[in-house]
Design an enzyme around this catalytic site. Structure first.
Site, mmCIF file in Angstrom:
data_model
loop_
_atom_site.group_PDB
_atom_site.id
_atom_site.type_symbol
_atom_site.label_atom_id
_atom_site.label_comp_id
_atom_site.label_asym_id
_atom_site.label_seq_id
_atom_site.Cartn_x
_atom_site.Cartn_y
_atom_site.Cartn_z
ATOM 1 N N ASP A 190 0.866 -1.170 0.000
ATOM 2 C CA ASP A 190 0.000 0.000 0.000
ATOM 3 C C ASP A 190 0.914 1.235 0.000
ATOM 4 O O ASP A 190 2.132 1.132 0.198
ATOM 5 C CB ASP A 190 -0.953 -0.010 1.203
ATOM 6 C CG ASP A 190 -2.183 0.859 0.919
ATOM 7 O OD1 ASP A 190 -2.115 1.736 0.038
ATOM 8 O OD2 ASP A 190 -3.217 0.664 1.585
HETATM 9 C C1 BGC Z 1 -5.091 3.057 0.057
HETATM 10 C C2 BGC Z 1 -5.160 2.035 -1.047
HETATM 11 C C3 BGC Z 1 -5.036 2.704 -2.387
HETATM 12 C C4 BGC Z 1 -3.743 3.513 -2.409
HETATM 13 C C5 BGC Z 1 -3.510 4.219 -3.726
HETATM 14 C C6 BGC Z 1 -3.900 3.979 -0.091
HETATM 15 O O1 BGC Z 1 -3.925 5.000 0.826
HETATM 16 O O2 BGC Z 1 -5.059 2.402 1.305
HETATM 17 O O3 BGC Z 1 -6.362 1.319 -0.955
HETATM 18 O O4 BGC Z 1 -5.074 1.768 -3.421
HETATM 19 O O5 BGC Z 1 -3.803 4.489 -1.395
HETATM 20 O O6 BGC Z 1 -4.398 5.239 -3.925
#
Ligand code: BGC
Length: 735
Positions: free
Chosen positions: A264
């Site tokens: 993530d």
């Molecule tokens: C989220 C993810 C997301 C990523 C990219 C993160 O903060 O937890 O679910 O895919 O950002 O936007």
């Protein structure tokens, strides 16, 4: 484009690896954010791409910009390796579908598959290759805002929705035309964050992990998902992104996953924030060791994987480790056909985003997602010639809120709000009045994705007292009042947990004031979690979620009976927040005769049970029939139940099969969903619905045996329209 064979892919990867420097390898493992509103950052990322130090980008969402950056990678970097473009295409790109929790409420995997195929087609057309979806985290705590991205509380429903979404995004194979790589997330246990507070740690027993939280991931992988995203939070004391047990022992060794793992955003660097890794360099080593292939670099921060060449030189990681990760990323690029066709067809992209067929899919999905909670005296459906309708509420005419969180490329001008939908569908002689009623409160903290556009929710109302009075006046003058209340889109989703299920702001007061007029009230609830109405009882209540681009059209069809609600709740709906967590599938425990009195001041039962939802018609169930009253472990029997539409209109019923295991090597829940089918029945029509019950349904991970088992036991069987279906028959499992 012809599909490459595995051997051809391996040869191409070997050939590339032989030419790559350690820096270029680390680059392939690094994914950077590019926010168009931060031009300096884009320039910095461009330099990295040119230098071969970036393998993937995210948050580039315009076809022209994707094409421009791809040309830099292919034409200006030393080895010309194309970039993989990823993005959060969670419930649509331009055509916005209902939020994922809503789609789960359709209990119709075909709706999820068809919707995500539309999302994939639009994404692929603008040059994206990969979506950070589906989110398959089980949620048993509605305070957690990200509940809206998942399929609710149940592993069987969650697994069906996970697999269907992967099929929709990816098609039959990685690289299928018009499809994108699916990346189920967040591996694993993110939904169990303490107190529902986003990003906080989760402590989950092995029993819950194997039986509740992991199955939807397994289902997504069995459906072929090519990517997995690791989670932010600590799981049982070890950050998920540095958790070798999770990312290697379970994912690779137990499940045989062959795709690539991405962190993530910033979660590798974050291993130091967790006070797990010593510093950025240590964080990179520990993420790679755990099984992370690609780092999604922190937005605006330092990428940890940039330090991998030093780690290699210092002997902290091996060349083979590095190559294994790079191999997986190059493999995905080759399968997606990027080396043959890296660029974007801009004309085709524009046409794809405008496709009328996509809007029809979105409308149908919204119709099939709505859950009718209450309909006293058959108030719904309304006649199109009702005479006068007062449409009231801060969400009734908010295009931005109608599409919900996790969208960025929608066109607010084409979004049909509930008000617009009602106006278009009401008969010519019907007067439709509107007032927003109250203002939505501002949030305490700013969301990370909230920019000027996304922050513009309801700023229309200047004085709540005047508007409440105005609402009362309109309601008094109308034959029916339609209230659209709930949460603004920024109150739910990532970084948007709430410590209460109350309607935010003065919406409760507005609801009560309108109810006091005596005019019949239809309450449409726009959000993605249960709300606590504190006993207020509108004649009709329907969960419309955030219904998407064609939401208002769908809602109007449901209100006027052109569509019949058939969705069911994907979670138990608590009476108040103090009952949480309140899963329907809990264990039987001491003094079950007191099971409804576990609190001094409150019953145990939910307000609405998991699986609940009404229709404009009614259904009756015959007693289920079993193909055998005894089976050996490993064998399968069939449950058949006749379901009849006993009401006046054609409608859908979600037929649900529940079981209970009476005894075994571990205690099992009082009931568990083991099958479901959504069927359409004409008035008077009876359908025999069949479900298999075999080792897939009857085995479970036993905390006592620490393994998957199927016990010799007695199984109770119940079939019905929600999770209160009575157990009416049973069978023995014996050798
Ligand atoms: C989220 C993810 C997301 C990523 C990219 C993160 O903060 O937890 O679910 O895919 O950002 O936007």
């Amino acid at each position: 484009m012809t599909q490459m064979t595995d051997a051809e892919i391996r040869a191409r990867v070997d050939n590339l690896l032989a030419q790559m420097s350690a820096e270029e390898k680390a680059g392939q493992l690094t994914q950077y954010f590019t926010f168009s509103r931060a031009p300096d950052e884009v320039a910095r990322v461009e330099d990295e791409v040119r230098a071969g130090r970036a393998g993937s980008l995210l948050f580039v969402s315009k076809a022209e910009e994707i094409d421009r950056l791809q040309r830099i990678a292919v034409e200006q970097s030393r080895l010309g390796i194309p970039l993989l473009f990823g993005y959060d295409v969670i419930h649509g790109l331009r055509t916005i579908l209902p939020v994922p929790l809503a789609v789960a409420a359709s209990w119709d995997p075909a709706v999820a598959e068809e919707g995500q195929a539309v999302a994939a087609a639009e994404a692929r057309a603008i040059g994206l290759h990969w979506t950070f979806a589906p989110m398959v985290d089980i949620t048993r705590d509605p305070r957690w805002g990200r509940m809206i991205e998942g399929a609710g509380e149940d592993p069987v429903l969650g697994s069906a929705m996970a697999a269907a979404q992967v099929r929709g995004f990816q098609g039959a194979f990685i690289g299928a035309p018009g499809r994108v790589i699916a990346g189920p997330k967040h591996f694993a246990g993110y939904g169990a964050a303490f107190g529902g507070r986003d990003y906080d740690e989760a402590e989950i027993s092995d029993n819950e992990l194997w039986n509740i939280y992991l199955p939807p991931f397994k289902a997504a992988l069995d459906a072929g998902a090519g990517n997995v995203m690791s989670a932010y939070m600590g799981l049982n004391g070890v950050p998920a992104t540095g958790n070798r047990w999770l990312l290697t022992d379970v994912l690779r060794e137990t499940w045989g996953f062959e795709g690539f793992v991405v962190t993530d955003a910033g979660a590798a660097a974050d291993l130091a924030t967790h006070h797990y890794a010593a510093d950025l360099g240590d964080a990179a080593v520990r993420a790679l060791d755990a099984g992370v292939d690609m780092e999604m670099a922190p937005p605006f921060g330092e990428a940890a994987y940039r330090t991998l060449p030093q780690a290699l030189a210092a002997g902290r990681i091996t060349a083979a480790q590095l190559d294994t990760a790079v191999r997986r990323v190059l493999d995905a690029k080759l399968r997606m056909g990027l080396f043959e066709a890296p660029y974007v067809d801009l004309g085709a992209a524009a046409a794809m985003l405008a496709a009328p067929a996509h809007r029809a899919v979105a409308r149908r999905a919204a119709e099939r997602s709505a859950v009718l909670l209450h309909n006293a005296g058959g108030l719904l459906p309304l006649s199109r010639d009702t005479g006068s309708i007062a449409v009231i509420g801060p969400l009734a005419d908010s295009a931005r809120d109608t599409v919900g969180p996790w969208v960025f490329e929608q066109d607010d001008n084409e979004t049909v709000t509930v008000l617009a939908g009602i106006r278009a569908a009401a008969g010519p002689a019907t007067r439709v009045d509107y007032t927003p009623g109250v203002t939505m409160p501002a949030r305490l903290h700013k969301s990370i994705f909230e920019d000027d556009v996304h922050a513009q929710t309801q700023r229309l109302v200047v004085d709540d007292d005047i508007e409440i009075a105005n609402s009362v006046r309109l309601a008094r003058a109308a034959e029916v009042a339609v209230l659209v209340l709930g949460e603004a889109h920024i109150m739910i989703g990532e970084h948007a947990s709430r410590s209460s299920l109350d309607l935010p702001g003065r919406q409760q007061e507005l609801l009560e004031a309108v109810l006091a007029t005596g005019t019949p009230v239809v309450l449409l609830i726009m959000t993605g979690r249960p709300v606590d109405l504190k006993g207020a009882e509108p004649a009709a209540k329907m969960m419309i979620w955030y219904p998407g681009t064609r939401g208002g059209e769908a809602v109007a069809n449901l209100l006027f009976g052109a569509a019949v609600p058939g969705g069911k709740l994907p979670y138990n709906w608590p009476r108040n927040i103090g009952q949480v967590p309140l899963p329907y599938a809990q264990l039987r425990s001491f003094r079950p005769d007191w099971a409804q009195e576990r609190y001094w001041n409150e019953g145990n039962a939910p307000l609405y049970p998991f699986g609940y939802g009404l229709s404009y018609t009614t259904f009756s169930y015959a007693a289920p029939r079993l193909s055998a009253d005894r089976i050996a472990p490993g064998k399968t029997l069939e449950v058949t139940v006749d379901v009849t539409n006993t009401g006046p209109v054609t409608g859908d019923e979600v037929v649900q099969l529940y079981i209970h295991q009476r005894y075994g090597s571990a205690a099992r829940p009082v009931r568990e969903l083991k099958g479901f089918q959504r069927v359409t029945l004409a008035p008077g029509e009876t359908r025999a619905v069949r479900f298999p019950l075999g080792p897939g349904e009857l085995s479970y991970w036993s905390a006592a045996r620490r393994d998957r088992v199927q016990d010799e036991t007695c199984i109770d069987v119940g079939v019905g329209g929600d999770s209160t279906a009575p157990f009416m028959t049973s069978f023995e499992v014996a050798g």
